[in-house]
Design an enzyme around this catalytic site. Structure first.
Site, short mmCIF file in Angstrom:
data_model
loop_
_atom_site.label_atom_id
_atom_site.label_comp_id
_atom_site.label_asym_id
_atom_site.label_seq_id
_atom_site.Cartn_x
_atom_site.Cartn_y
_atom_site.Cartn_z
N ARG A 1 -8.03 -21.56 -0.56
CA ARG A 1 -6.77 -20.91 0.40
C ARG A 1 -5.39 -21.88 0.02
O ARG A 1 -5.47 -23.24 0.16
CB ARG A 1 -7.00 -21.15 1.78
CG ARG A 1 -5.91 -20.57 2.82
CD ARG A 1 -6.58 -20.54 4.13
NE ARG A 1 -5.37 -19.86 4.98
CZ ARG A 1 -4.55 -20.85 5.74
NH1 ARG A 1 -4.56 -22.16 5.28
NH2 ARG A 1 -3.57 -20.30 6.47
N TYR B 1 0.83 -1.31 -0.19
CA TYR B 1 0.21 0.04 0.01
C TYR B 1 0.86 1.18 0.00
O TYR B 1 1.96 1.13 0.21
CB TYR B 1 -0.94 -0.13 1.13
CG TYR B 1 -0.27 0.33 2.53
CD1 TYR B 1 0.47 -0.54 3.24
CD2 TYR B 1 -0.42 1.58 3.26
CE1 TYR B 1 1.19 -0.25 4.38
CE2 TYR B 1 0.27 1.80 4.52
CZ TYR B 1 0.98 1.02 4.84
OH TYR B 1 1.35 1.19 6.19
N LYS C 1 6.54 -1.79 1.64
CA LYS C 1 5.35 -1.09 2.46
C LYS C 1 4.09 -2.18 2.59
O LYS C 1 3.08 -2.22 1.59
CB LYS C 1 4.95 0.03 1.76
CG LYS C 1 4.04 0.97 2.85
CD LYS C 1 4.22 2.68 2.25
CE LYS C 1 3.20 3.40 3.29
NZ LYS C 1 3.45 3.39 4.49
N GLU D 1 12.32 2.65 13.84
CA GLU D 1 11.45 3.55 13.20
C GLU D 1 10.13 3.55 14.43
O GLU D 1 10.17 2.63 15.29
CB GLU D 1 11.02 3.48 11.84
CG GLU D 1 10.33 2.01 11.57
CD GLU D 1 10.35 1.81 10.14
OE1 GLU D 1 9.83 2.79 9.35
OE2 GLU D 1 10.19 0.54 9.72
N ARG E 1 8.08 4.04 -4.88
CA ARG E 1 8.18 3.25 -3.81
C ARG E 1 6.87 2.03 -4.25
O ARG E 1 7.23 0.90 -3.52
CB ARG E 1 7.98 3.88 -2.43
CG ARG E 1 8.01 3.05 -1.28
CD ARG E 1 8.25 3.64 0.13
NE ARG E 1 6.93 4.38 0.39
CZ ARG E 1 6.61 5.38 1.38
NH1 ARG E 1 7.69 5.64 2.03
NH2 ARG E 1 5.38 5.60 1.53
N1 PDD Z 1 2.95 5.06 7.12
N2 PDD Z 1 7.65 3.90 8.64
C1 PDD Z 1 6.45 3.13 8.62
C2 PDD Z 1 6.59 1.83 9.33
C3 PDD Z 1 5.59 3.72 8.01
O1 PDD Z 1 4.48 2.85 7.93
C4 PDD Z 1 5.54 4.91 7.52
C5 PDD Z 1 4.04 5.58 6.67
C6 PDD Z 1 6.66 5.71 7.43
C7 PDD Z 1 6.75 7.04 6.94
O2 PDD Z 1 6.56 6.91 5.53
P1 PDD Z 1 6.24 8.34 4.56
O3 PDD Z 1 7.02 9.53 5.24
O4 PDD Z 1 6.52 7.98 3.18
O5 PDD Z 1 4.49 8.47 4.86
C8 PDD Z 1 8.02 5.11 8.01
C9 PDD Z 1 1.57 5.45 6.41
C10 PDD Z 1 1.36 6.93 6.56
C11 PDD Z 1 0.83 4.79 7.04
O6 PDD Z 1 0.90 3.39 7.35
O7 PDD Z 1 -0.48 5.01 7.37
#
Ligand code: PDD
Length: 295
Positions: A106, A39, A155, A193, A58
């Site tokens: 599944r 996502y 992501k 993070e 990304r």
């Molecule tokens: N999350 N690290 C993680 C684990 C994240 O899920 C996100 C973003 C970031 C920051 O990435 P960016 O600056 O590109 O938004 C770092 C989004 C916003 C979410 O899951 O809703």
């Protein structure tokens, strides 16, 4: 609380507009059964997307990471623009999701590429417009074990660890979870993070954040902050690992993502610096907002 989709909202489902209330996944969607998908979240401000190309890049990188090929990534730009107009929105958080599709019974084994029919979804959550003078929301952080997989650069929809960590943080009265991990081959644990953010600390006028080495999601906001710190504020930025002790000893701590840039004034109930949002954090926040507004 996040803003819900309006009851009459339209979404884009595989390139077509659909009422949100009618868009449904099959029970055997691999996204549902295996969290087999990825996502993105893109911020739209005054009708325009911020950092569209890095988000598209990304998404392509994440899809590559899970071996889901043949998705027209560039289409997400046009779909998002069209959806914003269709829903009469100018300011929104636009969510993109790609799942591997409904592959029948599944089965852990991924279907061959010719039998993969990815589902692509775009949803627009109304958001408050970016305001130059907006005040950040300071809060607390809670350090939790980073028990996610080793491919944090993807992501992925596999958000159970993040969801559990963020809920633990919320239950402790905090606004964000901070992941800490002992990586293979290292003797100490490091802060990686946030649950859904990147973490920065300021110490002796220098900015520190975990390197973009695969153990974190390479945040697009993180990149803007690093650039802005160097170019606009003339700061030294160190993309290097730091420990929880170093975080506790920092002058300032903040977290950032597409949807926020907020100071953490306590972590594990220990006061950070003087317990107030720091000067550098506020400067970086201002210059980040300027960039969003100027894009
Ligand atoms: N999350 N690290 C993680 C684990 C994240 O899920 C996100 C973003 C970031 C920051 O990435 P960016 O600056 O590109 O938004 C770092 C989004 C916003 C979410 O899951 O809703």
């Amino acid at each position: 609380m996040p803003t819900p989709l309006p009851p009459d909202a339209t979404v884009v489902f595989n390139g077509e507009f659909r009422p949100a209330a009618d868009a449904r996944y099959a029970l055997e969607e691999r996204g549902v059964l295996f969290a087999d998908g990825v996502y993105e979240v893109v911020r739209y401000d005054r009708g325009r997307p911020f950092a569209m190309q890095p988000h598209l890049d990304r998404l392509a990188h994440s899809l590559d990471g899970i071996g889901l090929n043949g998705v027209d990534v560039e289409a997400f730009h046009a779909w998002s623009d069209a959806l914003m107009q269709r829903n009469h929105l100018t300011d929104a958080k636009v969510y993109w999701q790609v799942t591997r599709g409904d592959a029948g019974p599944r089965d852990f084994f991924m279907p061959p590429p010719e039998d993969q029919h990815a589902n692509c979804v775009v949803m627009a959550y109304p958001a408050a417009p970016v305001a130059r003078g907006s005040v950040p929301t300071p809060g607390g952080g809670l350090i939790v074990e980073d028990c996610r997989w080793t491919k944090c650069w993807i992501k992925s929809l596999m958000l159970q660890p993040a969801s559990m960590a963020k809920t633990a943080a919320k239950n402790a009265g905090c606004v964000e979870a901070i992941f800490e991990r002992a990586k293979p081959g290292t003797h100490e644990s490091h802060i990686t993070e946030g649950g859904s953010t990147n973490v920065f600390i300021v110490r002796d006028g220098e900015l520190h954040t975990h390197p973009n080495d695969g153990w974190i999601l390479g945040g697009i906001t993180r990149d803007v902050i690093v650039q802005s710190a160097r170019d606009d504020l003339g700061l030294t930025v160190r993309e290097a690992c730091f420990t929880a002790e170093e975080l506790f000893a920092a002058d300032e701590v903040f977290v950032c993502s597409t949807t926020q840039l907020n100071p953490l004034v306590t972590v594990n109930q220990r006061r950070i610096g003087d317990g107030q949002p720091g000067k550098t954090t506020l400067q970086l926040r201002r210059s980040y907002l300027e960039r969003v507004l100027a894009d």
